[in-house]
Write a protein that holds these residues in place. Structure first.
Motif, short mmCIF file in Angstrom:
data_model
loop_
_atom_site.label_atom_id
_atom_site.label_comp_id
_atom_site.label_asym_id
_atom_site.label_seq_id
_atom_site.Cartn_x
_atom_site.Cartn_y
_atom_site.Cartn_z
N PRO A 138 6.09 11.24 5.12
CA PRO A 138 6.03 12.29 6.14
C PRO A 138 5.17 13.50 5.77
O PRO A 138 4.75 14.24 6.66
CB PRO A 138 7.49 12.70 6.35
CG PRO A 138 8.30 11.89 5.43
CD PRO A 138 7.44 10.98 4.64
N SER A 139 4.85 13.71 4.47
CA SER A 139 4.01 14.87 4.18
C SER A 139 2.55 14.48 3.97
O SER A 139 1.70 15.33 3.68
CB SER A 139 4.55 15.63 2.96
OG SER A 139 4.66 14.74 1.89
N ALA A 140 2.22 13.19 4.13
CA ALA A 140 0.84 12.74 3.88
C ALA A 140 -0.08 13.05 5.06
O ALA A 140 0.37 13.16 6.20
CB ALA A 140 0.84 11.25 3.59
N LYS A 141 -1.37 13.17 4.74
CA LYS A 141 -2.41 13.29 5.76
C LYS A 141 -3.48 12.26 5.43
O LYS A 141 -3.82 12.08 4.25
CB LYS A 141 -3.05 14.68 5.73
CG LYS A 141 -2.09 15.76 6.19
CD LYS A 141 -2.78 17.09 6.32
CE LYS A 141 -1.81 18.08 6.94
NZ LYS A 141 -2.43 19.29 7.42
N ILE A 142 -4.01 11.61 6.46
CA ILE A 142 -5.01 10.55 6.21
C ILE A 142 -6.31 10.85 6.93
O ILE A 142 -6.33 11.23 8.10
CB ILE A 142 -4.47 9.17 6.67
CG1 ILE A 142 -3.23 8.78 5.84
CG2 ILE A 142 -5.55 8.09 6.56
CD1 ILE A 142 -2.69 7.37 6.13
N SER A 143 -7.43 10.69 6.20
CA SER A 143 -8.76 10.60 6.80
C SER A 143 -9.07 9.11 6.82
O SER A 143 -8.81 8.41 5.84
CB SER A 143 -9.82 11.30 5.95
OG SER A 143 -9.44 12.61 5.65
N ALA A 144 -9.63 8.63 7.94
CA ALA A 144 -9.88 7.19 8.04
C ALA A 144 -11.26 6.96 8.64
O ALA A 144 -11.73 7.77 9.45
CB ALA A 144 -8.82 6.54 8.93
N ILE A 158 0.85 -1.20 0.00
CA ILE A 158 0.00 0.00 0.00
C ILE A 158 0.89 1.25 0.00
O ILE A 158 0.65 2.19 -0.76
CB ILE A 158 -0.99 -0.04 1.19
CG1 ILE A 158 -2.05 -1.11 0.93
CG2 ILE A 158 -1.64 1.32 1.43
CD1 ILE A 158 -2.94 -1.43 2.11
N CYS A 159 1.95 1.24 0.82
CA CYS A 159 2.87 2.39 0.86
C CYS A 159 3.48 2.62 -0.52
O CYS A 159 3.60 3.76 -0.98
CB CYS A 159 3.98 2.17 1.88
SG CYS A 159 3.42 2.36 3.58
N LYS A 160 3.86 1.52 -1.19
CA LYS A 160 4.48 1.66 -2.53
C LYS A 160 3.51 2.38 -3.48
O LYS A 160 3.90 3.30 -4.19
CB LYS A 160 4.81 0.25 -3.07
CG LYS A 160 5.47 0.24 -4.42
CD LYS A 160 5.74 -1.16 -4.91
CE LYS A 160 4.72 -1.56 -5.96
NZ LYS A 160 4.94 -2.88 -6.52
N HIS A 161 2.24 1.96 -3.47
CA HIS A 161 1.29 2.56 -4.42
C HIS A 161 0.84 3.96 -4.00
O HIS A 161 0.28 4.70 -4.81
CB HIS A 161 0.08 1.63 -4.59
CG HIS A 161 0.44 0.37 -5.33
ND1 HIS A 161 0.84 0.38 -6.65
CD2 HIS A 161 0.50 -0.92 -4.93
CE1 HIS A 161 1.12 -0.86 -7.03
NE2 HIS A 161 0.92 -1.67 -6.01
N LEU A 162 1.08 4.33 -2.72
CA LEU A 162 0.67 5.67 -2.25
C LEU A 162 1.77 6.70 -2.45
O LEU A 162 1.55 7.88 -2.18
CB LEU A 162 0.32 5.62 -0.76
CG LEU A 162 -1.03 5.00 -0.39
CD1 LEU A 162 -1.16 4.87 1.12
CD2 LEU A 162 -2.19 5.83 -0.96
N ARG A 163 2.96 6.25 -2.89
CA ARG A 163 4.09 7.19 -3.01
C ARG A 163 3.65 8.41 -3.84
O ARG A 163 3.01 8.27 -4.88
CB ARG A 163 5.28 6.50 -3.69
CG ARG A 163 6.55 6.69 -2.87
CD ARG A 163 7.70 5.90 -3.44
NE ARG A 163 7.76 4.54 -2.93
CZ ARG A 163 8.11 3.48 -3.64
NH1 ARG A 163 8.37 3.58 -4.92
NH2 ARG A 163 8.17 2.29 -3.08
N GLY A 164 3.96 9.60 -3.35
CA GLY A 164 3.63 10.83 -4.08
C GLY A 164 2.23 11.34 -3.79
O GLY A 164 1.84 12.39 -4.30
N CYS A 165 1.46 10.61 -2.98
CA CYS A 165 0.09 11.07 -2.65
C CYS A 165 0.12 11.83 -1.34
O CYS A 165 0.88 11.50 -0.43
CB CYS A 165 -0.87 9.88 -2.54
SG CYS A 165 -0.96 8.94 -4.08
N TYR A 166 -0.74 12.83 -1.22
CA TYR A 166 -0.70 13.71 -0.06
C TYR A 166 -1.98 13.54 0.77
O TYR A 166 -1.94 13.16 1.93
CB TYR A 166 -0.50 15.13 -0.58
CG TYR A 166 -0.62 16.20 0.46
CD1 TYR A 166 0.29 16.27 1.53
CD2 TYR A 166 -1.62 17.16 0.39
CE1 TYR A 166 0.18 17.26 2.50
CE2 TYR A 166 -1.74 18.15 1.35
CZ TYR A 166 -0.83 18.20 2.41
OH TYR A 166 -0.96 19.17 3.36
#
Ligand SMILES: C[S@@+](CC[C@H](N)C(=O)[O-])C[C@H]1O[C@@H](n2cnc3c(N)ncnc32)[C@H](O)[C@@H]1O
Length: 260
Positions: free
Chosen positions: A66-72, A37-45
């Motif tokens: 480190p620059s990502a934000k998540i709504s869960a 999942i981390c691999k496919h999320l690379r570059g997503c904010y």
């Protein structure tokens, strides 16, 4: 709510406090899922985790990006409480990981647009392929144009392929658990909303499933033992490339078409 749905919600409420094992007892699989999942999320904010469980994956994603934000969101109140607890224990600020109770069939966080949305074995808890596709369609409306939908789920085709190795090896067929409806790859990759484009099917767990469910299971059976999830044979798969398509858990990646 019917009896099956009630029993399933109770099941997840009870597993909420199991830490890394809340979503699955199979830690090897969990490790591979988080990496994938981390691999496919690379570059997503801005990211949405749909059916987040106790937030273990979201927290790992935030540590890697480190620059990502998540709504869960998750429909289990106990799982949501655990996310809040783990977020505090891990020192993650609530503006990087916000969480709420919500249903895959009526996703929360209205009027938001995300760079990426992921599911990790949450859609398999819906009752039918139709409900799964409805959820996929509703989640996809929350993507920005060009955004990614990352579906990391268990698939009937992967399980059938594993069983096609197990049976000639004298091992019993594995059945999917009572609370799951595994997705059909054939269906998901044909019947999806026309505002999505199918990018990739990633069989990231194929070597792990072959080694753990066929080779390790066969050795354990011959030794009269129960197979252990953390056997050295299973762990070998972490340093090997993927073999073929016998991945019960696959990641299917869609992107939303750019607006004209
Ligand atoms: C296998 S666990 C996976 C949790 C998390 N994604 C992970 O991998 O750690 C499935 C999760 O889906 C949630 N779930 C099941 N049905 C749901 C629904 N209709 N809406 C939202 N969450 C749901 C459960 O509460 C549970 O936390």
């Amino acid at each position: 709510m019917n009896d099956q749905n009630k029993a399933r919600l109770e099941f997840w409420n009870e597993r909420a406090a199991l830490g890394l094992a809340a979503g699955s007892n199979d830690m090897g699989l969990k490790r591979l899922e988080i990496e994938n999942i981390c691999k496919h999320l690379r570059g997503c904010y801005k990211i949405l985790d749909a059916g987040c469980g106790n937030g273990i994956t979201a927290i790992n994603v935030l540590k890697k990006l480190p620059s990502a934000k998540i709504s869960a969101f998750d429909y289990s109140p106990q799982m949501v409480e655990e996310v809040i607890k783990l977020r505090e224990e891990e020192g993650i600020l609530d503006d990087r990981l916000e969480v709420t109770k919500g249903d895959l069939l009526a996703p929360p966080f209205e009027n938001r647009a995300y760079d990426a949305i992921y599911t990790e074995r949450s859609l398999i808890n819906l009752n039918s392929p139709e409900e799964q596709m409805l959820s996929i369609a509703k989640l996809a409306t929350k993507l920005k144009p060009g955004g990614k939908l990352i579906i990391c789920e268990s698939f009937v085709e992967g399980l059938a392929e594993i069983n096609s190795f197990r049976v000639p090896a004298g091992l019993p067929k594995i059945e999917s658990p009572w609370h799951n409806t595994y997705l059909s790859l054939d269906w998901v990759t044909k019947v999806f909303p026309d505002y999505l484009k199918l990018n990739e099917v990633d069989n990231f767990s194929s070597t792990y499933y072959f080694l753990s469910r066929v080779v390790n299971a066969w050795i354990a059976q011959n030794n009269g033992e129960e197979p252990s999830y953390d056997s050295p044979i299973n762990n070998l798969s972490f340093s090997l490339p993927c073999i073929g398509t016998c991945a019960q858990t696959k990641t299917v990646i869609f992107s939303k078409f750019q607006q004209n």
